[in-house]
Design a protein around this motif. Structure first.
Motif, short mmCIF file in Angstrom:
data_model
loop_
_atom_site.label_atom_id
_atom_site.label_comp_id
_atom_site.label_asym_id
_atom_site.label_seq_id
_atom_site.Cartn_x
_atom_site.Cartn_y
_atom_site.Cartn_z
N ARG A 62 0.83 -1.68 0.00
CA ARG A 62 -0.29 -0.38 -0.35
C ARG A 62 0.65 0.88 0.37
NH1 ARG A 62 -3.80 -0.23 4.58
NH2 ARG A 62 -2.50 -2.47 4.81
N GLN A 63 2.22 1.26 0.64
CA GLN A 63 2.95 2.15 1.05
C GLN A 63 3.15 2.59 -0.56
OE1 GLN A 63 5.91 1.83 3.85
NE2 GLN A 63 6.83 3.89 3.54
N GLN A 64 3.94 1.40 -1.25
CA GLN A 64 4.35 1.85 -2.24
C GLN A 64 3.91 2.25 -3.68
OE1 GLN A 64 5.93 -1.49 -3.59
NE2 GLN A 64 8.08 -2.13 -2.15
N ALA A 65 2.31 2.10 -3.38
CA ALA A 65 1.46 1.99 -4.65
C ALA A 65 0.72 3.66 -3.54
CB ALA A 65 -0.33 1.65 -3.72
N ALA A 66 0.60 3.67 -3.24
CA ALA A 66 0.84 5.03 -2.61
C ALA A 66 1.94 6.65 -2.81
CB ALA A 66 -0.12 5.64 -0.86
N GLY A 67 2.80 6.23 -3.36
CA GLY A 67 4.01 6.85 -3.77
C GLY A 67 5.09 6.80 -3.22
N GLY A 68 5.05 5.64 -1.95
CA GLY A 68 6.25 5.12 -1.59
C GLY A 68 6.87 6.38 -0.72
N ARG A 69 7.23 7.45 0.36
CA ARG A 69 7.23 8.42 0.65
C ARG A 69 6.67 8.51 2.03
NH1 ARG A 69 10.78 11.99 -1.31
NH2 ARG A 69 11.75 11.27 -4.30
N GLN A 70 5.29 7.66 2.17
CA GLN A 70 4.87 7.63 3.16
C GLN A 70 5.22 7.46 4.89
OE1 GLN A 70 0.96 5.83 4.16
NE2 GLN A 70 -0.14 7.09 2.93
N ARG A 71 5.53 8.25 5.62
CA ARG A 71 6.51 8.42 6.74
C ARG A 71 5.75 6.68 7.39
NH1 ARG A 71 7.60 13.33 9.19
NH2 ARG A 71 5.41 14.78 7.49
N ARG A 72 6.42 6.60 8.88
CA ARG A 72 5.69 5.35 9.81
C ARG A 72 4.38 6.17 10.58
NH1 ARG A 72 8.97 0.88 12.96
NH2 ARG A 72 9.05 0.82 10.65
N ASN A 73 4.69 7.28 11.00
CA ASN A 73 3.63 8.78 11.73
C ASN A 73 3.09 9.17 11.00
OD1 ASN A 73 4.39 6.98 14.26
ND2 ASN A 73 6.18 8.41 14.57
N ALA A 74 2.59 9.19 9.55
CA ALA A 74 2.14 10.02 9.24
C ALA A 74 0.13 8.79 9.36
CB ALA A 74 2.18 9.44 7.54
#
Length: 170
Positions: A62-74
């Motif tokens: 899911r993180q990669q599908a969303a652009g791969g730049r989400q942080r852990r506490n995002a």
């Protein structure tokens, strides 16, 4: 001037006058009764299987599908905490979220103090979410401060548009 020309000019003036009256009545009617709010879920029936597949995927995918730049506490969702849409939740998937009275907004606000294109919330390159007022009349507020420039939103910080308050949550 001939009688026929004078009659045609009178009828043309009368038609323009009635057109003005009809437009004025429509504007007054839309101000009194507001815009028509439609349910958005009924039009997106075909998109639900794709959304369910994304939610069923492991968090890493899911993180990669969303652009791969989400942080852990995002933050992962946008929640309406006050106003007529209290309880409405929008999943944050890296797309821009528009707020306003316009029918094509992501969150359609039925609020007298909201503009048709009031504000937008979008991710920056670092994975942080930014709120921007789009030149609204009554303003957008972040923690009781009126926004004049695009500003990062901390999770849990209230964003107020008229009587509607939204927050980013994990």
């Amino acid at each position: 001037m001939s009688e026929l020309t004078l009659t045609v000019m009178r009828l043309g003036f009368l038609a323009v006058l009635w057109l003005f009256v009809i437009v004025a009545v429509q504007v007054i009617r839309s101000d009194l009764f507001g815009t028509r709010v439609t349910q958005r879920g009924s039009r997106r029936e075909g998109a639900r299987p794709q959304q369910a597949a994304r939610q069923a995927a492991p968090p890493q995918q899911r993180q990669q599908a969303a652009g791969g730049r989400q942080r852990r506490n995002a933050p992962t969702k946008l929640v309406v905490t006050e106003g007529t849409l209290t309880g409405t939740t929008v999943a944050l998937q890296g797309q821009t979220i528009t707020l306003g009275r316009a029918h094509d907004s992501t969150i359609v606000l039925d609020d007298d103090y909201a503009s048709s294109r009031h504000a937008r919330i979008y991710p920056d390159r670092d994975g942080q979410w930014i709120v921007e007022d789009l030149g609204s009349t009554n303003g957008t507020y972040l923690d009781r401060t009126r926004l004049t420039t695009p500003t990062p939103i901390a999770p849990g910080a209230p964003v107020r548009i008229g009587k509607t308050v939204i927050e980013l949550r994990k």
